[in-house]
Design a protein around this motif. Structure first.
Motif, PDB file in Angstrom:
ATOM      1  N   TRP A 344       1.054  -1.100   0.336  1.00 58.60           N
ATOM      2  CA  TRP A 344       0.322   0.130  -0.212  1.00 58.60           C
ATOM      3  C   TRP A 344       0.520   0.922   0.038  1.00 58.60           C
ATOM      4  O   TRP A 344       0.696   2.264  -0.694  1.00 58.60           O
ATOM      5  CB  TRP A 344      -0.626  -0.173   1.819  1.00 58.60           C
ATOM      6  N   VAL A 345       1.478   1.226   0.928  1.00 56.17           N
ATOM      7  CA  VAL A 345       2.929   2.146   0.889  1.00 56.17           C
ATOM      8  C   VAL A 345       3.455   2.626  -0.457  1.00 56.17           C
ATOM      9  O   VAL A 345       3.485   3.518  -1.058  1.00 56.17           O
ATOM     10  CB  VAL A 345       4.027   2.166   2.431  1.00 56.17           C
ATOM     11  N   ILE A 346       3.754   1.374  -0.945  1.00 56.93           N
ATOM     12  CA  ILE A 346       4.752   1.787  -2.369  1.00 56.93           C
ATOM     13  C   ILE A 346       3.691   1.782  -2.973  1.00 56.93           C
ATOM     14  O   ILE A 346       4.184   2.920  -4.241  1.00 56.93           O
ATOM     15  CB  ILE A 346       5.601   0.738  -2.681  1.00 56.93           C
ATOM     16  N   GLN A 347       2.786   1.645  -3.845  1.00 57.60           N
ATOM     17  CA  GLN A 347       1.302   1.762  -4.233  1.00 57.60           C
ATOM     18  C   GLN A 347       1.761   3.528  -4.453  1.00 57.60           C
ATOM     19  O   GLN A 347       1.130   4.023  -5.594  1.00 57.60           O
ATOM     20  CB  GLN A 347       0.675   1.278  -4.460  1.00 57.60           C
ATOM     21  N   GLY A 348       1.615   4.586  -3.248  1.00 55.36           N
ATOM     22  CA  GLY A 348       1.254   5.588  -3.100  1.00 55.36           C
ATOM     23  C   GLY A 348       2.210   6.734  -3.607  1.00 55.36           C
ATOM     24  O   GLY A 348       2.506   7.623  -3.664  1.00 55.36           O
ATOM     25  N   GLU A 349       3.680   5.826  -3.777  1.00 55.94           N
ATOM     26  CA  GLU A 349       4.460   6.281  -4.772  1.00 55.94           C
ATOM     27  C   GLU A 349       5.375   7.820  -3.731  1.00 55.94           C
ATOM     28  O   GLU A 349       4.965   8.394  -4.020  1.00 55.94           O
ATOM     29  CB  GLU A 349       4.342   7.108  -5.744  1.00 55.94           C
ATOM     30  N   THR A 350       5.725   7.226  -2.882  1.00 58.49           N
ATOM     31  CA  THR A 350       6.647   8.094  -1.570  1.00 58.49           C
ATOM     32  C   THR A 350       7.450   8.395  -2.184  1.00 58.49           C
ATOM     33  O   THR A 350       8.153   8.259  -3.107  1.00 58.49           O
ATOM     34  CB  THR A 350       6.877   7.109  -0.510  1.00 58.49           C
ATOM     35  N   ASP A 351       7.916   9.752  -1.404  1.00 58.19           N
ATOM     36  CA  ASP A 351       8.929  10.468  -1.965  1.00 58.19           C
ATOM     37  C   ASP A 351       9.875  11.079  -0.881  1.00 58.19           C
ATOM     38  O   ASP A 351      10.005  12.649  -0.271  1.00 58.19           O
ATOM     39  CB  ASP A 351       8.828  11.658  -2.826  1.00 58.19           C
ATOM     40  N   PHE A 352      10.829  10.103   0.566  1.00 60.56           N
ATOM     41  CA  PHE A 352      11.119  10.318   1.294  1.00 60.56           C
ATOM     42  C   PHE A 352      12.612  10.866   0.980  1.00 60.56           C
ATOM     43  O   PHE A 352      13.501  11.292   1.800  1.00 60.56           O
ATOM     44  CB  PHE A 352      10.848   9.471   2.598  1.00 60.56           C
ATOM     45  N   CYS A 353      13.312   9.652   0.261  1.00 54.50           N
ATOM     46  CA  CYS A 353      14.958   9.850  -0.256  1.00 54.50           C
ATOM     47  C   CYS A 353      15.670  10.394  -0.926  1.00 54.50           C
ATOM     48  O   CYS A 353      14.768  10.641  -1.939  1.00 54.50           O
ATOM     49  CB  CYS A 353      15.035   7.997   0.252  1.00 54.50           C
ATOM     50  N   MET A 354      16.690  10.084  -0.888  1.00 54.15           N
ATOM     51  CA  MET A 354      17.462  10.814  -2.142  1.00 54.15           C
ATOM     52  C   MET A 354      17.949   9.831  -3.291  1.00 54.15           C
ATOM     53  O   MET A 354      18.351  10.428  -4.332  1.00 54.15           O
ATOM     54  CB  MET A 354      18.510  11.202  -1.696  1.00 54.15           C
ATOM     55  N   SER A 355      17.766   8.052  -3.103  1.00 59.82           N
ATOM     56  CA  SER A 355      17.632   7.467  -3.832  1.00 59.82           C
ATOM     57  C   SER A 355      17.097   5.771  -3.649  1.00 59.82           C
ATOM     58  O   SER A 355      15.979   6.643  -3.243  1.00 59.82           O
ATOM     59  CB  SER A 355      18.665   6.308  -3.487  1.00 59.82           C
ATOM     60  N   LYS A 356      16.614   5.136  -4.893  1.00 61.22           N
ATOM     61  CA  LYS A 356      15.879   4.594  -5.218  1.00 61.22           C
ATOM     62  C   LYS A 356      15.378   3.396  -4.147  1.00 61.22           C
ATOM     63  O   LYS A 356      14.883   2.386  -3.175  1.00 61.22           O
ATOM     64  CB  LYS A 356      15.865   3.880  -6.476  1.00 61.22           C
ATOM     65  N   TRP A 357      16.813   2.929  -3.699  1.00 64.45           N
ATOM     66  CA  TRP A 357      16.707   1.334  -2.802  1.00 64.45           C
ATOM     67  C   TRP A 357      16.772   2.113  -0.927  1.00 64.45           C
ATOM     68  O   TRP A 357      16.183   1.784  -0.627  1.00 64.45           O
ATOM     69  CB  TRP A 357      17.960   1.493  -2.613  1.00 64.45           C
ATOM     70  N   GLU A 358      17.148   3.617  -0.986  1.00 66.70           N
ATOM     71  CA  GLU A 358      16.802   4.167   0.345  1.00 66.70           C
ATOM     72  C   GLU A 358      14.991   4.118   0.374  1.00 66.70           C
ATOM     73  O   GLU A 358      14.820   4.018   1.993  1.00 66.70           O
ATOM     74  CB  GLU A 358      17.459   5.345   0.396  1.00 66.70           C
ATOM     75  N   GLU A 359      14.301   4.407  -0.745  1.00 71.27           N
ATOM     76  CA  GLU A 359      12.976   4.688  -1.011  1.00 71.27           C
ATOM     77  C   GLU A 359      11.930   3.115   0.045  1.00 71.27           C
ATOM     78  O   GLU A 359      11.302   3.583   0.368  1.00 71.27           O
ATOM     79  CB  GLU A 359      12.307   5.547  -2.209  1.00 71.27           C
ATOM     80  N   ILE A 360      12.841   2.136  -0.971  1.00 71.14           N
ATOM     81  CA  ILE A 360      12.473   0.770  -0.566  1.00 71.14           C
ATOM     82  C   ILE A 360      12.727   0.000   1.013  1.00 71.14           C
ATOM     83  O   ILE A 360      11.605   0.106   1.219  1.00 71.14           O
ATOM     84  CB  ILE A 360      13.622  -0.133  -1.520  1.00 71.14           C
ATOM     85  N   ILE A 361      13.389   0.214   1.270  1.00 65.43           N
ATOM     86  CA  ILE A 361      13.967   0.358   2.792  1.00 65.43           C
ATOM     87  C   ILE A 361      13.123   1.126   3.882  1.00 65.43           C
ATOM     88  O   ILE A 361      12.596   0.768   4.642  1.00 65.43           O
ATOM     89  CB  ILE A 361      15.302   1.137   3.134  1.00 65.43           C
ATOM     90  N   TYR A 362      12.895   2.437   2.929  1.00 69.61           N
ATOM     91  CA  TYR A 362      12.211   3.227   4.131  1.00 69.61           C
ATOM     92  C   TYR A 362      10.298   2.941   4.175  1.00 69.61           C
ATOM     93  O   TYR A 362       9.733   3.171   5.053  1.00 69.61           O
ATOM     94  CB  TYR A 362      11.710   4.569   3.461  1.00 69.61           C
ATOM     95  N   ASN A 363       9.883   2.340   2.963  1.00 72.75           N
ATOM     96  CA  ASN A 363       8.890   1.541   2.722  1.00 72.75           C
ATOM     97  C   ASN A 363       8.555   0.427   4.021  1.00 72.75           C
ATOM     98  O   ASN A 363       7.252   0.413   4.510  1.00 72.75           O
ATOM     99  CB  ASN A 363       8.901   1.723   1.527  1.00 72.75           C
ATOM    100  N   MET A 364       9.382   0.437   3.737  1.00 71.82           N
ATOM    101  CA  MET A 364       9.589  -1.750   4.255  1.00 71.82           C
ATOM    102  C   MET A 364       9.839  -1.480   5.805  1.00 71.82           C
ATOM    103  O   MET A 364       8.383  -1.544   6.354  1.00 71.82           O
ATOM    104  CB  MET A 364      10.525  -2.432   4.315  1.00 71.82           C
ATOM    105  N   VAL A 365       9.665  -0.200   6.569  1.00 75.41           N
ATOM    106  CA  VAL A 365      10.265   0.305   7.696  1.00 75.41           C
ATOM    107  C   VAL A 365       8.625   1.314   7.565  1.00 75.41           C
ATOM    108  O   VAL A 365       8.091   0.238   8.867  1.00 75.41           O
ATOM    109  CB  VAL A 365      10.994   1.454   8.093  1.00 75.41           C
ATOM    110  N   VAL A 366       7.876   2.066   7.050  1.00 75.82           N
ATOM    111  CA  VAL A 366       6.991   2.194   7.100  1.00 75.82           C
ATOM    112  C   VAL A 366       5.257   0.868   7.177  1.00 75.82           C
ATOM    113  O   VAL A 366       4.632   1.129   7.991  1.00 75.82           O
ATOM    114  CB  VAL A 366       6.404   3.098   6.318  1.00 75.82           C
ATOM    115  N   GLY A 367       5.890  -0.180   6.312  1.00 80.35           N
ATOM    116  CA  GLY A 367       5.606  -1.244   6.591  1.00 80.35           C
ATOM    117  C   GLY A 367       5.368  -1.977   8.187  1.00 80.35           C
ATOM    118  O   GLY A 367       4.281  -2.192   8.571  1.00 80.35           O
TER     119      GLY A 367
END
Length: 582
Positions: A344-367
């Motif tokens: 659900w978080v990934i589908q929302g296309e968040t824009d928190f981090c400066m790189s793609k992999w950091e964004e994926i890790i961030y989305n996992m933490v938000v999960g």
């Protein structure tokens, strides 16, 4: 000026839109009053500058108290399990204490290494500035140096003279001591404590120093507060949240129908308070760091603490009740819920981090966070998404508690009915405090009443929207202007270029988020060649540490507080300027 996170240089001038103060906050904005905080540039513009208050100091001290109480009770409980010979419980309790702490300390030390490392010969971020006014000074820096020059007619300041051998030796000794101290602090798992104390020190220095140093210390205090809030959010949901469920399920398994022990009760209470406090503190620091959002008052922060306290308590108790009987199915449920929430978080296309992999890790933490409570990660109104989330949580809590209660003896087990009532009443109290926050204490005003204006300074006589000279993109339905019309020829008896009344008029709606205050046009400008991240994301100068170092160097070397300006993707003039200068 333009600053790029990849180290490239760019030139820039005054732009119409996208201004953002790097640090904001005033005596009125940080408290319960309606006057909101402004950027440090407000002082240069004639307004009151940011002010560190006594309540801010007390908030940091309470955060330290919560941190120590959570860690101390967990270690005390682990020692108690060890002395009682319960080695499995001792190992699990200790695992949820040290493993998350080790991850957070490594991340904190990595930030420290980046902030204090100056590689010799490495090309640093080259940044140049142009001022908004013709009589202001131009500032430049390379490799985050603090040298700057001034225009004609201004006192000229050149680079500092080369330090002597004695001063260079003292500087190397000081840097060595700092490295040794930071290494020892992080080995002792006290990185967050050091950052809390440093934020407190910088805030007090900003209160006691002169005008220029006060602004500089306040900027650094906001950066340090942002760092420690991110670290604490990660640590609490990796340590306190699983620790809370573990201890509750252990007590329900060991003491069926009896009174719980005092020490496990203290540990679970400390973990619960730590989770609620960290979420409220994170939201407060995030709002304080953005000039396009009104700051969160301390009354609102306390309401958020109570809101998360009761909802997480109900959620954790429902988890513990179900896990005490159905351990395998509980693990399957947690993994499935985490996967759904992460998607659900990934589908929302968040824009928190400066790189793609950091964004994926961030989305996992938000999960992981979404397993226990609501956490806003998408810009715009969140009422429907939050209502949907809490409806799902309510159904899950009812199903988990119902499955547990069905395994009990209905006729004689009155204690089970009390626990079911506790889950329901705690969730209801949490929703009540959430409604209190949104209806009475939200920074934008009551949810059901009139919303507060978007301006940070309501007393400003000007408009809060973009300046009048801003060039906006025309609607796509309008026809292109022909060459004859551009030359001034008449078309159909009317001179080209004469505005004609539109057939349909659309009333402009309210902006989805509060617009920043009226832009300041004088003083130096730091142009950042990046589009500004939308709330609830952090601004790029809080995430990108190279950009942060450059901004701090420029702010310290500037005689007047600069304002930050991000690239505006919706303005034709801004895009053309970047296309020709970068």
């Amino acid at each position: 000026m333009a600053a790029k996170s990849d180290g490239a240089a760019a030139a820039a001038g005054p732009g119409p839109e996208g201004a953002a103060g790097a640090a904001r906050g005033s005596a009125g904005g940080r408290g319960d009053a309606a006057a909101a905080a402004g950027s440090p540039g407000a002082a240069a513009a004639g307004g009151p500058g940011p002010r560190y208050e006594l309540r801010d100091c007390c908030w940091v001290l309470c955060a330290l108290l919560v941190f120590f109480s959570d860690g101390a009770t967990d270690l005390w409980l682990a020692a108690s399990y060890y002395l009682q010979g319960q080695r499995t419980y001792f190992g699990l309790t200790l695992l949820f204490v040290f493993l998350p702490s080790l991850v957070v300390q490594l991340l904190s030390f990595r930030w420290f290494v980046y902030d204090y490392t100056e590689p010799a010969g490495a090309p640093g971020p080259a940044v140049s500035t142009k001022d908004s006014g013709p009589s202001e000074a131009a500032i430049g820096t390379k490799d985050s140096a603090a040298a700057f020059r001034t225009k004609e007619g201004s006192p000229e300041l050149g680079p500092r003279p080369a330090p002597s051998s004695a001063s260079a030796y003292r500087r190397r000794c000081c840097r060595l001591c700092i490295w040794l101290l930071q290494t020892l602090v992080h080995l002792l798992q006290l990185g967050q404590v050091w950052r809390y104390l440093r934020a407190l020190y910088l805030g007090l220095q900003s209160r006691w120093r002169g005008e220029r140093l006060r602004r500089h210390f306040y900027w650094r205090m906001l950066f340090e507060s942002a760092d420690v809030s991110m670290l604490r959010l990660l640590e609490t949901f990796l340590r306190s949240a699983p620790q809370l469920v573990l201890q509750l399920s252990l007590q329900l398994s060991l003491h069926r129908g009896g009174a719980p022990d005092l020490l496990p009760a203290l540990s679970t209470s400390a973990s619960l308070v730590s989770l609620a406090w960290t979420l409220a503190s994170y939201q407060k620091v995030l709002r304080d760091s953005r000039d396009d959002k009104r700051p969160l008052s301390y009354k609102g922060a306390v309401a958020q603490v109570l809101w998360h306290l009761f909802t997480i308590a109900a959620r954790s108790l429902a988890f513990a009740l179900f896990a005490s009987v159905y351990k395998l199915y509980f693990g399957i449920f947690i993994v499935a819920h985490w996967c759904v929430m992460t998607f659900w978080v990934i589908q929302g296309e968040t824009d928190f981090c400066m790189s793609k992999w950091e964004e994926i890790i961030y989305n996992m933490v938000v999960g992981i966070i979404y397993i226990f409570c609501w956490f806003n990660v998408k810009e715009g109104r969140s009422r429907r998404r939050m209502a949907l989330y809490y409806c799902i949580v309510l159904l899950e809590n009812a199903a988990l508690t119902g499955f547990w209660y069905s395994s009990r003896n209905f006729s004689t087990d009155f204690h089970s009915l009390i626990l079911v009532c506790v889950v329901a009443s705690s969730f209801a109290l949490g929703i009540f405090f959430m409604c209190v926050y949104y209806c009475l204490l939200h920074p934008n005003g009551p949810m059901l009443g009139p919303q507060a204006p978007g301006c940070i300074f309501p007393q400003s006589p000007g408009s809060c929207g973009p300046p009048f000279d801003a060039v906006t993109s025309p609607p796509r339905s309008l026809p292109r202007t022909t060459g004859a019309e551009r030359d001034g020829a008449t078309v159909g008896g009317e001179r080209a270029g004469t505005p004609t009344p539109p057939v349909f008029q659309v009333r402009p709606g309210l902006p989805p988020t509060p617009v920043a205050r009226a832009l300041r046009t004088e003083g130096p400008v730091i142009r950042i060649d990046l589009p500004r991240k939308k709330y609830p994301a952090w601004d790029a100068h809080f995430i990108d540490r190279r950009l942060r170092k450059t901004i701090l160097a420029l702010e310290y070397s500037s005689p007047a507080t600069p304002r930050l300006q991000y690239r505006s993707v919706g303005t034709s003039q801004e895009l053309l300027e970047y296309e020709t200068t970068v």
